[in-house]
Motif scaffolding. Structure first.
Motif, short mmCIF file in Angstrom:
data_model
loop_
_atom_site.label_atom_id
_atom_site.label_comp_id
_atom_site.label_asym_id
_atom_site.label_seq_id
_atom_site.Cartn_x
_atom_site.Cartn_y
_atom_site.Cartn_z
N ASP A 184 0.83 -1.45 -0.10
CA ASP A 184 -0.01 0.08 0.08
C ASP A 184 0.89 1.30 -0.09
OD1 ASP A 184 -2.44 -1.22 -0.03
OD2 ASP A 184 -2.65 -1.49 2.20
N ILE A 185 2.19 0.95 0.34
CA ILE A 185 3.15 2.24 0.37
C ILE A 185 4.01 2.38 -0.86
CG2 ILE A 185 4.79 3.48 1.78
CD1 ILE A 185 3.86 2.25 4.24
N ILE A 186 4.39 1.20 -1.38
CA ILE A 186 5.57 1.41 -2.51
C ILE A 186 4.78 2.01 -3.70
CG2 ILE A 186 6.92 -0.28 -3.84
CD1 ILE A 186 7.22 -1.88 -1.60
N ALA A 187 5.34 2.97 -4.34
CA ALA A 187 4.80 3.31 -5.63
C ALA A 187 4.68 2.34 -6.62
CB ALA A 187 5.83 4.43 -5.99
N ASP A 188 3.38 2.38 -7.49
CA ASP A 188 3.11 1.20 -8.26
C ASP A 188 4.03 0.95 -9.25
OD1 ASP A 188 0.68 -0.47 -9.24
OD2 ASP A 188 1.33 0.75 -11.07
N LYS A 189 4.87 1.70 -9.81
CA LYS A 189 6.04 1.34 -10.85
C LYS A 189 7.24 0.50 -10.24
CE LYS A 189 8.86 5.60 -10.22
NZ LYS A 189 9.39 6.69 -11.55
N TYR A 190 7.08 0.38 -8.94
CA TYR A 190 8.23 -0.25 -8.43
C TYR A 190 7.70 -1.78 -7.98
CZ TYR A 190 11.06 4.02 -7.93
OH TYR A 190 11.38 5.06 -8.23
N PHE A 191 6.31 -2.00 -8.09
CA PHE A 191 5.78 -3.20 -7.42
C PHE A 191 5.85 -4.32 -8.66
CE2 PHE A 191 2.88 -6.09 -5.37
CZ PHE A 191 3.50 -5.97 -4.13
N PRO A 192 6.45 -5.47 -8.29
CA PRO A 192 6.60 -6.25 -9.34
C PRO A 192 5.60 -7.18 -9.66
CG PRO A 192 7.68 -6.95 -7.17
CD PRO A 192 7.04 -5.90 -7.17
N LEU A 193 4.50 -7.61 -8.77
CA LEU A 193 3.68 -8.42 -8.88
C LEU A 193 2.19 -7.75 -9.23
CD1 LEU A 193 4.27 -10.44 -5.39
CD2 LEU A 193 5.05 -10.93 -7.44
N PRO A 194 1.63 -8.57 -10.19
CA PRO A 194 -0.10 -7.87 -10.31
C PRO A 194 -0.68 -8.12 -9.09
CG PRO A 194 0.78 -9.74 -12.02
CD PRO A 194 1.80 -9.85 -10.97
N LYS A 195 -1.47 -6.97 -8.93
CA LYS A 195 -2.19 -6.64 -7.49
C LYS A 195 -3.54 -7.29 -7.92
CE LYS A 195 0.43 -2.72 -6.42
NZ LYS A 195 0.06 -1.22 -5.93
N MET A 196 -4.30 -7.64 -6.70
CA MET A 196 -5.60 -7.87 -6.38
C MET A 196 -6.39 -7.33 -7.30
SD MET A 196 -6.27 -9.66 -2.69
CE MET A 196 -7.80 -9.90 -2.97
N ALA A 197 -6.38 -5.96 -7.20
CA ALA A 197 -7.45 -5.23 -8.26
C ALA A 197 -7.24 -5.69 -9.47
CB ALA A 197 -7.20 -3.71 -7.83
N GLU A 198 -6.01 -6.05 -10.06
CA GLU A 198 -5.71 -6.43 -11.42
C GLU A 198 -6.16 -7.79 -11.79
OE1 GLU A 198 -1.81 -3.12 -11.45
OE2 GLU A 198 -1.64 -5.62 -11.35
N LEU A 199 -6.21 -8.67 -10.72
CA LEU A 199 -6.69 -10.06 -11.05
C LEU A 199 -8.01 -10.23 -10.88
CD1 LEU A 199 -3.83 -11.57 -8.57
CD2 LEU A 199 -4.18 -12.14 -11.18
N LEU A 200 -8.61 -9.40 -10.05
CA LEU A 200 -10.05 -9.44 -9.75
C LEU A 200 -10.92 -8.80 -10.70
CD1 LEU A 200 -10.24 -9.51 -5.83
CD2 LEU A 200 -10.61 -11.61 -7.63
N TRP A 201 -10.39 -7.81 -11.42
CA TRP A 201 -11.19 -6.89 -12.25
C TRP A 201 -10.35 -6.90 -13.72
CZ3 TRP A 201 -15.90 -6.06 -10.39
CH2 TRP A 201 -15.98 -5.91 -8.98
N PHE A 202 -11.16 -7.35 -14.83
CA PHE A 202 -10.49 -7.38 -15.93
C PHE A 202 -11.42 -7.36 -17.14
CE2 PHE A 202 -10.68 -12.27 -15.31
CZ PHE A 202 -11.53 -12.60 -16.55
#
Length: 759
Positions: free
Chosen positions: A741-759
Motif C-alpha cells: 500500500d506504500i510502495i509506488a506502483d511502478k516499483y511493485f513487481p507483482l500483479p495486484k488483487m485489483a488487477e486479478l479480480l477485475w478484467f
C-alpha cells in the motif's frame, strides 16, 4: 520501471487488446441443433454396448454391472473390439485407464492402439506388419507404476506393481487430443498388487454398495409382501449433484504470480478498494469473455454426457459457479472431475486460468463444492422426499433420521472428509460453514419431528397472506395482481449450516471446491449405511414375533431416533459465538485444525464402523491417515518456501528500490534548500516495515526448520506445520501487504488483487 513491473503492465495491456476466441455452436444445414441431439455423442454407454453385443452377452454384461456375475473373456473381447472401432471412427489413436489416485486429481497413461504383428514366411523371413488392436484384457485392466503414487506406507519404492481395473458402472468416453485426434478414456479403480485400494473410487464404490444394501434391508421391513414374493424395491442408489465454484483470472497476469502458479492462492496481496462489498457481482451480468469460456466448456461437457444445468456469477469478483443435474454418486464424481479438467483446458484456450483453490484471495469469499446428496430407488423414488404429509410418511422419516443419526454419531468423520490445508482457510469464514458439523431441517420439518416426539398434532403453518396449501409447501401471495402465486418450499435455506436439508436432499456445504467429492461422499455413505443397519435392527426388535413392524412399531423407533438425534439439529446462525458454546454443551465436536480432523479417521468408533462395513481395511485406513497428514505438511511447506522466495526476491528488492528513490529525492530537495518533508515522511513509514519484513523472513526460516525436525513422523510434522508455519506466514503477509500500500506502483513487481479480480 523494473522488468517485472513492465511485464505486469504489458499483461494488463494485452488483456484489453487480445481478440476474443470464437467457437461455432454445433449446427446442421446452417441451423443450430438442439443440445439433446449432441448430448453424450462422445460417450460409449449402454446404448452402444447393446448394439455391439449379442443379447445373451449384453445380459451377462448387465449382470456384471450389478455385481451378479463375472465378465468372461469373449464378452470383454467383443466390447473391446466395438469400443475401439467406435473410438477410432472418432479419431482415437490411444486409450487410457483413467483413475483417481490419492492426489486430489485424476491420472492417465496413454497407450496406442497400434501394435506390430510378425509373420514368418516359407523362406523363414519375418514380415512385420502394423495393425490396430485392443483386447478384452487391455480393456479390463492395466498396470501403472504403483510406487510413485501416495500409498501411506502400504507399498515401498521397490514394490511397484499396481493395477487399474475398468469400472463397468461408468461409461467410457473420448476426449480431444493433439492434431485433431482423440483419446479413449476408460474409468477405472486403482489397487495395489495385494488388492488394497490406492484410489478414491474403489472405496466410494464399496460405500455405495453398503448403503444400498442397508437401505434395501429397511425397505424390506417397511414394504410387506407375502412370503416368496420378490420385494417391491430391489434397487437403491445414492444421488449426487455438485455445485462447483471457481475463480477465473487472466492467464498473462497469473503467470506473473509465483504464489498462484505454485500454491493456487495469493500468499501476499492487499485488498483493493472495491472487492465484493457492493454486493453487485452475485447473479450479475456474466462478463462476455467468461460467458464465452463457460459456453465452450458446456459444449464439450454435453458431448461427454455431463448434464450441466446452471451457470452464474458468484459473490466475489471473478468468482463463478456451474452445477449439474443429479446423477448416481460414482458417475457424478467422475463427471465433476471431468468438469474441472474441461474447465481448465477451455480457460487456457481463452487465455484465462481457472482457480479451484478454496481461498485464492484473502478478504473475499472463497469457493466450495456443495454436495447435494440423497437416496433413490430403481424406479426413481426419492427416499428423502417428504411428500405432502411428512408426519405420516414413515419411510421418509426413518431415512431422514438415519441420515441425522449418521451426522450425530460420525460428525467427526465427516469433518475429516472435508479437511485440507486449502479448505482450512475457508471453513468458518462468512462464506462457509464452521467446523462444527450440525444439521439444519427448517421450521416445518422440525415441527413435524417435535410433534411426533410429543404425540401432538402438527401446527398449521398457514399465514394470513398465504392463499392455499400446495404440494411441497405453501403458496405465497406476492400482493401484485398481475403476478401468479409462487410456491414456497417446506424449509428456508440456512447457508451457515454445514449439512442442510433443502427440500428433498441434504446439502453438504462444507466440501472444498478443489477436492474430489469422492472421499467425503464415501464417509457419508458409510455413516448412513451404519445408521440404516441399526434402524433395521431396531424395527425388527420393535416388531418382536411379527413378520413386519406395525405402524406403532415404526413410530416407536421414529420417536427413539428423534430424541437421540436432537442434539445435532440446529436451526440458527452457525457463525455465532453462542452456537459454539451451545454445541460444546451438546457434546458436538469443534475441530478447528486439520491434524485433529484427520485423527477422526482412525478414532476407534469411526474406524470400527468403516472396517465392519468392509469399506476400508485397517491398513487402508492407516494409509489414508498417513497420506492426509503428509499432504497437509507438504502443502504448507510449499506455501512457506514460496512465500519466503517472493518476500526475499521480489517484495524486499522493490522496497529497497523505492527507499533508494525516496532517499535520492530527499537529498536532491535538500541540496537546493527545498523541504523534503513529504519524501521523509514516506521514507520513515517504509523503513520500519522493511525491517519488520526482514525479521519475519528470519522467523519463517526458523519455522521451516522446526517443521523439518519433525519430518520423521507425518502426524508430528503436520502438527508442527499448523503450529509454526500458519501464524508465521500470516504475520509476514500482514507486513508485506502494508508495504504494497506504500510502495509506488511502478516499483511493485507483482500483479495486484485489483488487477486479478477485475478484467
Amino acid at each position: 520501471m523494473s522488468s517485472a513491473n513492465q511485464a505486469r503492465k504489458d499483461a494488463i495491456r494485452d488483456n484489453v487488446l487480445r481478440p476474443s476466441r470464437n467457437v461455432p455452436y454445433p449446427s446442421k444445414d446452417g441451423k443450430p441443433i438442439y443440445m439433446s441431439e449432441f448430448f453424450g455423442e462422445s460417450v460409449f454407454g449402454l446404448a452402444q454396448i447393446s448394439k455391439a453385443l449379442p443379447k445373451p452377452a449384453y445380459a451377462q454384461f448387465l449382470r456384471k454391472m450389478r455385481g451378479g456375475q463375472a465378465l468372461d473373456k469373449s464378452t470383454a473381447d467383443a466390447i473391446a473390439h466395438a469400443v475401439r472401432i467406435w473410438a477410432m471412427d472418432k479419431g482415437a489413436t490411444h486409450f487410457t485407464h483413467w483413475f483417481q489416485p490419492q492426489t486430489g486429481t485424476t491420472a492417465e497413461k496413454h497407450d496406442a492402439f497400434l501394435t506390430l504383428k510378425t509373420t514368418h514366411g516359407q523362406a523363414g523371413l519375418e514380415e512385420v506388419k502394423a495393425i490396430d488392436a485392443f483386447s478384452g484384457t487391455q480393456l479390463l485392466q492395466a498396470e501403472p507404476d504403483a510406487s510413485s503414487f501416495p500409498s501411506g506406507g502400504m507399498r515401498t519404492t521397490f514394490e511397484a506393481r499396481g493395477y487399474t481395473v475398468w469400472d463397468t458402472t461408468s461409461p467410457m468416453f473420448v476426449q480431444h487430443g493433439p492434431h485433431k485426434t482423440t483419446v479413449l478414456y476408460i474409468p477405472s479403480i486403482f489397487i495395489s498388487y495385494n488388492g488394497d485400494a490406492l484410489d478414491e473410487k474403489t472405496v466410494l464404490l464399496r460405500s455405495t454398495e453398503q448403503v444400498a444394501k442397508a437401505a434395501l434391508a429397511v425397505l424390506a421391513l417397511l414394504e410387506p409382501v407375502p412370503q416368496g414374493v420378490p420385494p417391491q424395491t430391489n434397487v437403491v442408489y445414492t444421488t449426487l449433484g455438485t455445485e462447483q465454484e471457481y475463480f477465473l483470472v487472466d492467464r498473462a497476469l497469473y503467470v506473473l504470480r509465483p504464489d498462484l502458479k505454485i500454491t493456487g492462492r495469493t500468499l501476499v496481496g492487499a485488498l483493493p478498494a472495491k472487492h465484493q462489498q457492493m454486493e453487485d457481482h452475485y447473479f450479475g451480468h456474466i462478463p462476455s469473455r467468461v460467458l464465452a469460456t463457460m459456453s465452450e466448456a458446456e459444449l464439450e461437457l454435453y458431448k461427454l454426457g455431463v448434464p450441466i444445468k446452471t451457470r452464474h456469477n458468484e459473490v466475489a469478483p471473478q468468482q463463478f459457479e456451474l452445477a449439474p443435474i443429479f446423477e448416481e454418486t460414482s458417475l457424478a464424481v467422475d463427471h465433476n472431475l471431468l468438469t474441472m479438467d474441461v474447465l481448465s483446458k477451455i480457460a487456457h484456450r481463452n487465455n484465462l486460468k481457472v482457480l479451484f483453490h478454496e481461498k485464492p484471495f484473502r478478504g473475499v469469499n472463497g469457493s466450495g463444492k456443495h454436495c447435494n446428496w440423497s437416496l433413490s430407488t430403481g424406479s426413481g423414488e426419492n427416499l428423502l422426499d417428504p411428500t405432502i404429509k411428512p408426519e405420516t410418511n414413515y419411510r421418509f422419516l426413518l431415512f431422514l433420521l438415519a441420515t441425522l443419526d449418521a451426522v450425530q454419531r460420525h460428525g467427526g468423520l465427516l469433518r475429516a472428509g472435508i479437511a485440507s490445508a486449502s479448505n482450512e482457510h475457508r471453513l468458518g469464514a462468512n462464506e462457509a460453514p464452521p467446523a462444527i458439523i450440525s444439521a439444519f431441517l427448517g421450521q416445518h420439518l422440525t415441527e413435524v419431528l417435535d410433534s411426533i416426539e410429543e404425540s401432538r398434532p402438527v401446527k398449521n403453518f398457514s399465514m394470513p397472506d398465504m392463499r392455499t396449501i400446495k404440494l411441497g409447501g405453501t403458496a405465497l401471495d406476492v400482493m401484485v395482481s398481475t403476478l401468479p402465486d409462487i410456491s414456497r418450499d417446506l424449509t428456508d435455506r440456512n447457508r451457515t449450516s454445514p449439512f442442510a436439508f433443502t427440500g428433498n436432499k441434504f446439502e453438504f456445504r462444507a466440501v472444498g471446491s478443489k477436492q474430489s467429492p469422492s472421499f467425503p461422499m464415501t464417509l457419508l455413505n458409510a455413516a448412513v449405511a451404519s445408521s440404516l443397519q441399526d434402524i433395521a435392527e431396531a424395527l425388527r426388535k420393535a416388531a418382536g414375533d411379527k413378520a413386519f413392524p406395525s405402524d406403532a412399531d415404526k413410530l416407536k423407533v421414529i420417536r427413539q431416533y428423534i430424541a437421540s438425534t436432537k442434539s445435532v439439529r440446529f436451526e440458527g446462525d452457525n457463525y455465532s459465538d453462542d452456537w459454539r458454546k451451545e454445541a460444546a454443551k451438546r457434546g458436538l465436536l469443534n475441530i478447528t485444525n486439520c491434524p485433529d480432523a484427520f485423527d477422526q479417521i482412525v478414532e476407534e468408533k469411526n474406524s470400527t464402523m468403516l472396517c465392519k462395513l468392509g469399506i476400508f481395511s485397517k491398513s487402508e485406513l492407516s494409509s489414508r491417515h498417513y497420506i492426509l497428514m503428509e499432504r497437509y505438511s507438504k502443502d504448507l511447506l510449499l506455501e512457506a518456501n514460496t512465500l519466503r522466495t517472493i518476500l526475499a526476491q521480489q517484495i524486499l528488492p522493490a522496497a529497497f528500490e523505492y527507499r533508494a528513490a525516496l532517499a535520492s529525492s530527499c537529498a536532491q530537495q535538500q541540496a537546493i534548500k527545498l523541504s523534503a518533508g513529504p519524501e521523509l515522511k514516506t521514507l520513515n513509514q517504509t523503513t520500519p516495515l522493511v525491517e519488520k519484513l526482514q525479521e519475519w523472513i528470519d522467523k519463517l526460516d526458523d519455522a521451516i526448520i522446526k517443521v523439518h525436525l519433525a519430518a520423521h513422523d507425518p502426524s508430528a510434522e503436520a502438527r508442527a506445520s499448523a503450529k509454526h508455519l500458519l501464524p508465521t506466514m500470516e504475520g509476514a503477509r500482514e507486513v508485506a501487504d502494508e508495504l504494497e500500500d506504500i510502495i509506488a506502483d511502478k516499483y511493485f513487481p507483482l500483479p495486484k488483487m485489483a488487477e486479478l479480480l477485475w478484467f
